[in-house]
Design an enzyme around this catalytic site. Structure first.
Site, PDB file in Angstrom:
ATOM      1  N   ASN A 330       0.823  -1.212   0.000  1.00  0.00           N
ATOM      2  CA  ASN A 330       0.000   0.000   0.000  1.00  0.00           C
ATOM      3  C   ASN A 330       0.861   1.268   0.000  1.00  0.00           C
ATOM      4  O   ASN A 330       1.969   1.271   0.557  1.00  0.00           O
ATOM      5  CB  ASN A 330      -0.985  -0.001   1.178  1.00  0.00           C
ATOM      6  CG  ASN A 330      -0.406  -0.625   2.427  1.00  0.00           C
ATOM      7  OD1 ASN A 330       0.475  -1.471   2.356  1.00  0.00           O
ATOM      8  ND2 ASN A 330      -0.868  -0.179   3.570  1.00  0.00           N
ATOM      9  N   THR A 333      -1.838   8.015   1.605  1.00  0.00           N
ATOM     10  CA  THR A 333      -1.430   9.411   1.765  1.00  0.00           C
ATOM     11  C   THR A 333      -0.826   9.586   3.158  1.00  0.00           C
ATOM     12  O   THR A 333      -1.322   9.011   4.141  1.00  0.00           O
ATOM     13  CB  THR A 333      -2.672  10.321   1.610  1.00  0.00           C
ATOM     14  OG1 THR A 333      -3.303   9.983   0.380  1.00  0.00           O
ATOM     15  CG2 THR A 333      -2.302  11.779   1.615  1.00  0.00           C
ATOM     16  N   GLU A 401      -0.583  -0.975 -12.151  1.00  0.00           N
ATOM     17  CA  GLU A 401      -1.793  -1.776 -12.338  1.00  0.00           C
ATOM     18  C   GLU A 401      -2.977  -0.850 -12.609  1.00  0.00           C
ATOM     19  O   GLU A 401      -3.153   0.157 -11.930  1.00  0.00           O
ATOM     20  CB  GLU A 401      -2.041  -2.616 -11.074  1.00  0.00           C
ATOM     21  CG  GLU A 401      -3.204  -3.551 -11.196  1.00  0.00           C
ATOM     22  CD  GLU A 401      -3.171  -4.338 -12.509  1.00  0.00           C
ATOM     23  OE1 GLU A 401      -2.230  -5.091 -12.735  1.00  0.00           O
ATOM     24  OE2 GLU A 401      -4.111  -4.156 -13.331  1.00  0.00           O
ATOM     25  N   LEU A 403      -6.264  -2.102 -12.945  1.00  0.00           N
ATOM     26  CA  LEU A 403      -7.547  -2.762 -12.677  1.00  0.00           C
ATOM     27  C   LEU A 403      -8.459  -1.848 -11.860  1.00  0.00           C
ATOM     28  O   LEU A 403      -7.991  -1.007 -11.097  1.00  0.00           O
ATOM     29  CB  LEU A 403      -7.346  -4.086 -11.935  1.00  0.00           C
ATOM     30  CG  LEU A 403      -6.840  -4.072 -10.492  1.00  0.00           C
ATOM     31  CD1 LEU A 403      -7.934  -3.808  -9.487  1.00  0.00           C
ATOM     32  CD2 LEU A 403      -6.187  -5.387 -10.180  1.00  0.00           C
ATOM     33  N   ALA A 463      -3.246   8.669 -15.709  1.00  0.00           N
ATOM     34  CA  ALA A 463      -4.485   7.965 -16.089  1.00  0.00           C
ATOM     35  C   ALA A 463      -5.554   8.183 -15.024  1.00  0.00           C
ATOM     36  O   ALA A 463      -6.707   8.506 -15.331  1.00  0.00           O
ATOM     37  CB  ALA A 463      -4.200   6.481 -16.275  1.00  0.00           C
ATOM     38  N   GLY A 513     -15.159   7.695  -5.207  1.00  0.00           N
ATOM     39  CA  GLY A 513     -14.510   7.194  -3.988  1.00  0.00           C
ATOM     40  C   GLY A 513     -13.441   6.201  -4.386  1.00  0.00           C
ATOM     41  O   GLY A 513     -12.960   6.213  -5.512  1.00  0.00           O
ATOM     42  N   CYS A 516      -7.960   4.905  -4.662  1.00  0.00           N
ATOM     43  CA  CYS A 516      -6.939   5.427  -5.579  1.00  0.00           C
ATOM     44  C   CYS A 516      -7.098   6.888  -5.987  1.00  0.00           C
ATOM     45  O   CYS A 516      -6.154   7.669  -5.843  1.00  0.00           O
ATOM     46  CB  CYS A 516      -6.897   4.561  -6.825  1.00  0.00           C
ATOM     47  SG  CYS A 516      -6.401   2.883  -6.474  1.00  0.00           S
TER      48      CYS A 516
HETATM   49  N1  LIG Z   1      -6.978  -1.117  -5.022  1.00  0.00           N
HETATM   50  C1  LIG Z   1      -6.936  -0.880  -6.306  1.00  0.00           C
HETATM   51  O1  LIG Z   1      -7.927  -0.968  -7.003  1.00  0.00           O
HETATM   52  C2  LIG Z   1      -5.636  -0.506  -6.958  1.00  0.00           C
HETATM   53  C3  LIG Z   1      -5.560  -0.511  -8.344  1.00  0.00           C
HETATM   54  C4  LIG Z   1      -4.349  -0.167  -8.958  1.00  0.00           C
HETATM   55  C5  LIG Z   1      -3.254   0.173  -8.182  1.00  0.00           C
HETATM   56  N2  LIG Z   1      -3.365   0.174  -6.827  1.00  0.00           N
HETATM   57  C6  LIG Z   1      -2.149   0.492  -6.052  1.00  0.00           C
HETATM   58  O2  LIG Z   1      -1.583  -0.766  -5.639  1.00  0.00           O
HETATM   59  C7  LIG Z   1      -0.991  -0.643  -4.328  1.00  0.00           C
HETATM   60  C8  LIG Z   1      -1.612  -1.666  -3.394  1.00  0.00           C
HETATM   61  O3  LIG Z   1      -2.976  -1.350  -3.243  1.00  0.00           O
HETATM   62  P1  LIG Z   1      -3.983  -2.352  -2.525  1.00  0.00           P
HETATM   63  O4  LIG Z   1      -5.335  -1.788  -2.727  1.00  0.00           O
HETATM   64  O5  LIG Z   1      -3.700  -3.752  -2.952  1.00  0.00           O
HETATM   65  O6  LIG Z   1      -3.529  -2.193  -1.005  1.00  0.00           O
HETATM   66  P2  LIG Z   1      -3.884  -3.135   0.219  1.00  0.00           P
HETATM   67  O7  LIG Z   1      -3.785  -2.307   1.443  1.00  0.00           O
HETATM   68  O8  LIG Z   1      -5.153  -3.870  -0.047  1.00  0.00           O
HETATM   69  O9  LIG Z   1      -2.721  -4.230   0.207  1.00  0.00           O
HETATM   70  C9  LIG Z   1      -1.398  -3.958   0.520  1.00  0.00           C
HETATM   71  C10 LIG Z   1      -0.857  -5.155   1.302  1.00  0.00           C
HETATM   72  O10 LIG Z   1       0.547  -5.000   1.444  1.00  0.00           O
HETATM   73  C11 LIG Z   1       0.910  -5.544   2.713  1.00  0.00           C
HETATM   74  N3  LIG Z   1       2.225  -5.038   3.077  1.00  0.00           N
HETATM   75  C12 LIG Z   1       2.598  -3.777   3.394  1.00  0.00           C
HETATM   76  N4  LIG Z   1       3.917  -3.737   3.639  1.00  0.00           N
HETATM   77  C13 LIG Z   1       4.385  -4.992   3.484  1.00  0.00           C
HETATM   78  C14 LIG Z   1       5.662  -5.598   3.597  1.00  0.00           C
HETATM   79  N5  LIG Z   1       6.740  -4.884   3.918  1.00  0.00           N
HETATM   80  N6  LIG Z   1       5.772  -6.925   3.390  1.00  0.00           N
HETATM   81  C15 LIG Z   1       4.703  -7.674   3.060  1.00  0.00           C
HETATM   82  N7  LIG Z   1       3.468  -7.165   2.940  1.00  0.00           N
HETATM   83  C16 LIG Z   1       3.309  -5.841   3.142  1.00  0.00           C
HETATM   84  C17 LIG Z   1      -0.203  -5.086   3.619  1.00  0.00           C
HETATM   85  O11 LIG Z   1      -0.258  -5.885   4.800  1.00  0.00           O
HETATM   86  C18 LIG Z   1      -1.420  -5.264   2.721  1.00  0.00           C
HETATM   87  O12 LIG Z   1      -2.002  -6.546   2.887  1.00  0.00           O
HETATM   88  C19 LIG Z   1      -1.203   0.802  -3.933  1.00  0.00           C
HETATM   89  O13 LIG Z   1      -0.058   1.530  -4.292  1.00  0.00           O
HETATM   90  C20 LIG Z   1      -2.388   1.251  -4.780  1.00  0.00           C
HETATM   91  O14 LIG Z   1      -2.371   2.627  -5.020  1.00  0.00           O
HETATM   92  C21 LIG Z   1      -4.512  -0.162  -6.202  1.00  0.00           C
HETATM   93  O1  LIG Z   2     -18.629   7.366 -14.587  1.00  0.00           O
HETATM   94  C1  LIG Z   2     -18.242   7.138 -13.427  1.00  0.00           C
HETATM   95  C2  LIG Z   2     -17.272   6.171 -13.122  1.00  0.00           C
HETATM   96  C3  LIG Z   2     -16.885   5.993 -11.802  1.00  0.00           C
HETATM   97  N1  LIG Z   2     -17.444   6.741 -10.823  1.00  0.00           N
HETATM   98  C4  LIG Z   2     -16.991   6.570  -9.429  1.00  0.00           C
HETATM   99  O2  LIG Z   2     -15.583   6.669  -9.405  1.00  0.00           O
HETATM  100  C5  LIG Z   2     -15.055   5.858  -8.364  1.00  0.00           C
HETATM  101  C6  LIG Z   2     -13.939   4.990  -8.888  1.00  0.00           C
HETATM  102  O3  LIG Z   2     -14.476   4.028  -9.757  1.00  0.00           O
HETATM  103  P1  LIG Z   2     -13.565   3.053 -10.639  1.00  0.00           P
HETATM  104  O4  LIG Z   2     -12.560   3.849 -11.348  1.00  0.00           O
HETATM  105  O5  LIG Z   2     -14.470   2.236 -11.461  1.00  0.00           O
HETATM  106  O6  LIG Z   2     -12.921   2.091  -9.530  1.00  0.00           O
HETATM  107  P2  LIG Z   2     -11.453   2.008  -8.894  1.00  0.00           P
HETATM  108  O7  LIG Z   2     -11.313   0.627  -8.373  1.00  0.00           O
HETATM  109  O8  LIG Z   2     -11.218   3.130  -7.957  1.00  0.00           O
HETATM  110  O9  LIG Z   2     -10.447   2.116 -10.149  1.00  0.00           O
HETATM  111  C7  LIG Z   2      -9.694   3.286 -10.439  1.00  0.00           C
HETATM  112  O10 LIG Z   2      -8.541   3.361  -9.654  1.00  0.00           O
HETATM  113  C8  LIG Z   2      -7.666   2.217  -9.792  1.00  0.00           C
HETATM  114  C9  LIG Z   2      -6.550   2.372  -8.791  1.00  0.00           C
HETATM  115  O11 LIG Z   2      -5.526   3.184  -9.222  1.00  0.00           O
HETATM  116  C10 LIG Z   2      -7.168   2.177 -11.232  1.00  0.00           C
HETATM  117  O12 LIG Z   2      -6.311   1.059 -11.377  1.00  0.00           O
HETATM  118  C11 LIG Z   2      -8.364   2.064 -12.159  1.00  0.00           C
HETATM  119  O13 LIG Z   2      -7.907   2.069 -13.506  1.00  0.00           O
HETATM  120  C12 LIG Z   2      -9.296   3.236 -11.917  1.00  0.00           C
HETATM  121  O14 LIG Z   2     -10.475   3.084 -12.703  1.00  0.00           O
HETATM  122  C13 LIG Z   2     -16.225   5.079  -7.793  1.00  0.00           C
HETATM  123  O15 LIG Z   2     -16.663   5.700  -6.599  1.00  0.00           O
HETATM  124  C14 LIG Z   2     -17.278   5.190  -8.872  1.00  0.00           C
HETATM  125  O16 LIG Z   2     -18.581   5.112  -8.340  1.00  0.00           O
HETATM  126  C15 LIG Z   2     -18.393   7.692 -11.108  1.00  0.00           C
HETATM  127  O17 LIG Z   2     -18.895   8.380 -10.219  1.00  0.00           O
HETATM  128  N2  LIG Z   2     -18.775   7.866 -12.416  1.00  0.00           N
END
Ligand SMILES: NC(=O)c1ccc[n+]([C@@H]2O[C@H](COP(=O)([O-])OP(=O)(O)OC[C@H]3O[C@@H](n4cnc5c(N)ncnc54)[C@H](O)[C@@H]3O)[C@@H](O)[C@H]2O)c1
Ligand SMILES: O=c1ccn([C@@H]2O[C@H](COP(=O)(O)OP(=O)(O)O[C@H]3O[C@H](CO)[C@@H](O)[C@H](O)[C@H]3O)[C@@H](O)[C@H]2O)c(=O)[nH]1
Length: 708
Positions: A330, A333, A401, A403, A463, A513, A516
């Site tokens: 993770n 902020t 990533e 997703l 992005a 929300g 990210c």
């Molecule tokens: N959640 C999303 O949809 C999403 C999408 C794209 C990118 N990201 C990015 O990916 C990163 C991870 O996000 P997330 O949502 O998976 O976070 P998360 O909090 O769900 O998972 C992070 C995990 O890392 C573990 N961790 C932390 N320090 C560690 C260490 N030193 N050794 C082993 N484990 C450790 C934590 O215990 C936790 O389980 C963030 O930088 C986030 O911005 C998130």
């Molecule tokens: O037209 C839209 C699309 C989304 N949302 C809201 O925007 C937020 C984020 O939605 P979404 O982007 O679908 O989900 P996330 O899992 O936060 O994914 C975003 O954040 C990730 C973490 O960085 C990136 O990997 C993804 O590409 C990016 O879409 C949510 O509260 C949605 O309800 C809206 O209000 N209107």
């Protein structure tokens, strides 16, 4: 039929190929053989019939054997005609058939000598054969694709078809209809054939066309017998492996878990070990229920866990044996110190880097999966360089990533693009190529982009900023719509038809929300400020500010409609997750709504189909309201949550909210009964007819006029 046979044998799945085809060809050709006895036609044609019978029996035997593994047993009875379990049962039926036709033939030959009976046997053969396309047509029509037909049989360009499948899958994923490409690549090719065939006969693809990919496809591909290589991977002259066989992922969260589970699923030849410092998280990944809710994840994990996917807290060992390590920890902020509330806290990245360097006794490729500020790779490299053992080298790649939660599996299985940033040196290029090879197992090569490190790191922030900016733009317009009488859905549709703008990500709502957007934009803003670019920082900051405005604007709308006071009023909050199809509540707009309404002394009953009550209580407690959580009731039944409420507030767009029995809900509520739709999913006309007073973001009351 040879390619058909090979396809079924390799995929161990008859797919959409109908065994009735075999029935038709065998019975028609048996009749033809007897017809020959009655009216001797050319010998070559007789041979053809005999060969066809033999070929179809071989194909049938394979299908019967394979399908028994994939479906429940069906007893030998007429109601299960030609779907029986054992090949012998088919042979028994065919024996009876041959006996009947033979009797007719012999009687006709020896006694009746009727030309009509002779022609009837020949005619029946032709009639049966002419229905050949029917079973296949029916099964393809049911599946809305020509799965089951081998691509050789219908002659398609697989490259082209693969791209089409991609586009369709992406389109469906963005339409929020969850698509699972749970099929093995070999079987997926059969599906592809269907799509191309559809194009060939110039049927326009409907946007909701079913991509025939059943979620449950029976045995996993990449069979259990497939050995996980134990020998050292091939290395280049630069000392970095090019064919990765062992991968480790640090961080078993929303990104690390699903991402690496899909890698394990798609690359059965790679051993994937996911590690975390949280013992509880690892226990849940191993024993269930999975620590995160994500549609399709259970199936993917179920297929690979214990085969080539492992979850452990033994970080040192997993690092030691891996050739490539994803860092997926993770990056929240910062909450205190320099840059508090803005900058990304990189302490977990640094800790993970130090864990890697301490445990490494051989060269490794380190992949930044986490979202990080631009140039973080430099810090990682510096820590590694200054602490590594002699003769141990590292390469750092950036592979952000993209997703989105709720559609993570579809996003990972058919990503828009894979971005890999690396150093512009021979070793850097080798490392990039090693990662490219992993993704190439299921992602078309042209969708894998390689860039320099800093472009890749910045692209992720860019992005997210641009996606969030679209939402803030449409939300800003929603305020204008309410003031002018325009309808935000209509405006967004009209604007989105411009191909330069496009229709996605233009849904107005209560505000974005998720873990990210908020954090990543603030991270970008902080980066701009640190680089002395205040105008750029200000521009992106507006995206977040407008989001805050939208959330509070929605609450103001609720309060002013409820006669400027919600004190002691019961308000049902429908949905607590930050979006549908996830149990994640990080930065959920629902919490801001709850916070503001609690500040006004409202009584809240909250319902969410997935978020646990413990999670909701933890989130609400973090608000530190003087009354704590005493004004909150958490419900497991949505109708119970709405009972005696003054108002319903939709905060998450869960599908089930669209089909609730609103008449029943209306009767159980205090009057006047209000609905505030923060996600624009309800039908205001229908609700107003029931008696509700309806307020929807971006929509004002209908135009009133004496003229109807
Ligand atoms: N959640 C999303 O949809 C999403 C999408 C794209 C990118 N990201 C990015 O990916 C990163 C991870 O996000 P997330 O949502 O998976 O976070 P998360 O909090 O769900 O998972 C992070 C995990 O890392 C573990 N961790 C932390 N320090 C560690 C260490 N030193 N050794 C082993 N484990 C450790 C934590 O215990 C936790 O389980 C963030 O930088 C986030 O911005 C998130
Ligand atoms: O037209 C839209 C699309 C989304 N949302 C809201 O925007 C937020 C984020 O939605 P979404 O982007 O679908 O989900 P996330 O899992 O936060 O994914 C975003 O954040 C990730 C973490 O960085 C990136 O990997 C993804 O590409 C990016 O879409 C949510 O509260 C949605 O309800 C809206 O209000 N209107």
């Amino acid at each position: 039929y040879i390619p058909q046979y090979m396809n079924i044998r390799t995929s161990q799945d008859p797919g959409g190929f109908s065994p009735l085809v075999c029935f038709i060809l065998i019975s028609a050709n048996i009749l033809r053989v007897f017809f020959w006895f009655l009216k001797g036609f050319e010998l070559t044609l007789l041979c053809q019939s005999v060969m066809m019978i033999a070929a179809q029996l071989v194909l049938l035997e394979l299908i019967v054997r394979v399908q028994l593994k994939n479906r429940p047993s069906k007893r030998f009875a007429m109601e299960n005609f030609w779907q029986w379990d054992y090949f012998g049962e088919y042979l028994a039926f065919l024996g009876l058939f041959v006996f009947s036709i033979a009797t007719v033939t012999i009687l006709n030959k020896l006694i009746f000598g009727s030309v009509w009976i002779t022609e009837a046997v020949g005619g029946l053969a032709l009639m049966i054969e002419s229905t050949l396309a029917m079973p296949q047509f029916y099964s393809n029509w049911k599946a809305k694709a020509t799965g089951g037909l081998s691509s050789q049989l219908i002659d398609v360009d697989e490259e082209e078809a693969l791209e089409e499948l991609y586009v369709m899958t992406r389109r469906r994923a963005t339409m929020d209809e969850h698509v699972l490409l749970a099929k093995p690549p070999e079987a997926a090719k059969n599906t592809l054939a269907g799509i191309s065939l559809t194009n060939k006969i110039k049927v326009k693809l409907k946007p909701d066309l079913e991509v025939a990919v059943p979620q449950n496809i029976g045995p996993p591909y990449g069979s259990l017998e497939m050995p996980i290589p134990t020998n050292a991977a091939e290395s280049t002259s630069n000392g970095f492996p090019t064919h990765i066989t062992k991968v480790c992922c640090i961080g078993a969260g929303y990104v690390g878990g699903p991402t690496c589970a899909v890698i394990a699923d798609r690359c059965p030849h790679i051993k994937v070990t996911i590690v975390d410092i949280s013992v509880e998280r690892i226990r849940l990944w191993n024993e269930g229920p999975l620590p995160i809710y994500e549609p399709g994840l259970e199936e993917v994990v179920g297929r690979c866990r214990g085969r080539n996917l492992f979850f452990t807290t033994d970080v040192t060992r997993a690092i030691e044996e891996a050739e490539l390590i994803f860092v997926s920890v993770n990056t929240p902020t910062k909450t205190s110190g320099l840059g508090a509330g803005m900058a990304a806290d990189l302490k977990y990245i640094e800790a993970a880097t130090r864990m890697i360097v301490d445990a490494s006794t051989s060269n490794k490729i380190i992949v930044e999966k986490s979202t990080v500020p631009c140039r973080t790779a430099q810090s990682i490299l510096t820590i590694l360089e200054n602490n590594c053992r002699p003769n141990v080298c590292f390469q750092v790649l950036s592979n952000p990533e993209f997703l989105a939660e709720g559609t993570a599996i579809a996003d990972l299985q058919a990503p828009d693009r894979i971005l890999i940033g690396g150093m512009n040196s021979p070793a850097g290029k080798d490392a990039q190529e090693a990662l490219v090879k992993i993704y190439s197992n299921w992602v078309p090569r042209k969708r894998i982009i390689t860039t320099n490190l800093w472009s890749s790191e910045l692209s992720k922030l860019a992005a997210n900023a641009m996606l969030a900016q679209r939402i803030s733009s449409v939300n800003a317009l929603s305020a204008l719509c309410e003031a002018t009488g325009a309808d935000i859905d209509e405006v967004a549709t009209a604007v989105g038809w411009d191909t330069r703008i496009g229709p996605n990500f233009l849904k107005a709502g209560v505000g974005f929300g998720g873990s990210c957007f908020h954090k990543d934009i603030l991270n970008l803003v902080y980066l701009c400020e640190s680089l002395n670019l205040p105008e750029v920082a200000h521009y992106w900051k507006q995206v977040v500010d407008l989001n805050e405005y939208q959330k509070t604007r929605f609450v103001r709308k609720i309060i002013s409609n409820l006669f400027h006071t919600v004190s002691n009023k019961r308000i049902a909050i429908l949905g607590f997750a930050f979006k549908k199809n996830t149990g994640d509540t990080r930065e959920t707009p629902a919490l801001t709504v709850v916070d503001c309404l609690l500040a006004e002394d409202a009584q809240l009953s909250i319902y969410d189909p997935v978020v646990s009550h413990e999670q909701m209580l933890e989130d609400i407690s973090s608000l530190r309201r003087p009354n704590g959580t005493s004004n909150i009731t958490l419900n497991t039944d949505v109708y119970e949550a709405c009972k005696e409420a003054d108002a319903l507030v939709v905060c998450t767009e869960w599908d089930q909210f669209k089909t609730l029995d609103y008449k029943r809900i209306y009767q159980s509520m205090r009057k006047p009964a209000f609905i505030f739709d923060g996600r624009l999913i309800l039908d205001p006309i229908e609700l107003r007819q029931i008696g509700f007073s309806v307020e929807i973001i971006g929509k004002s009351q209908p135009i009133t006029s004496a003229w109807k």
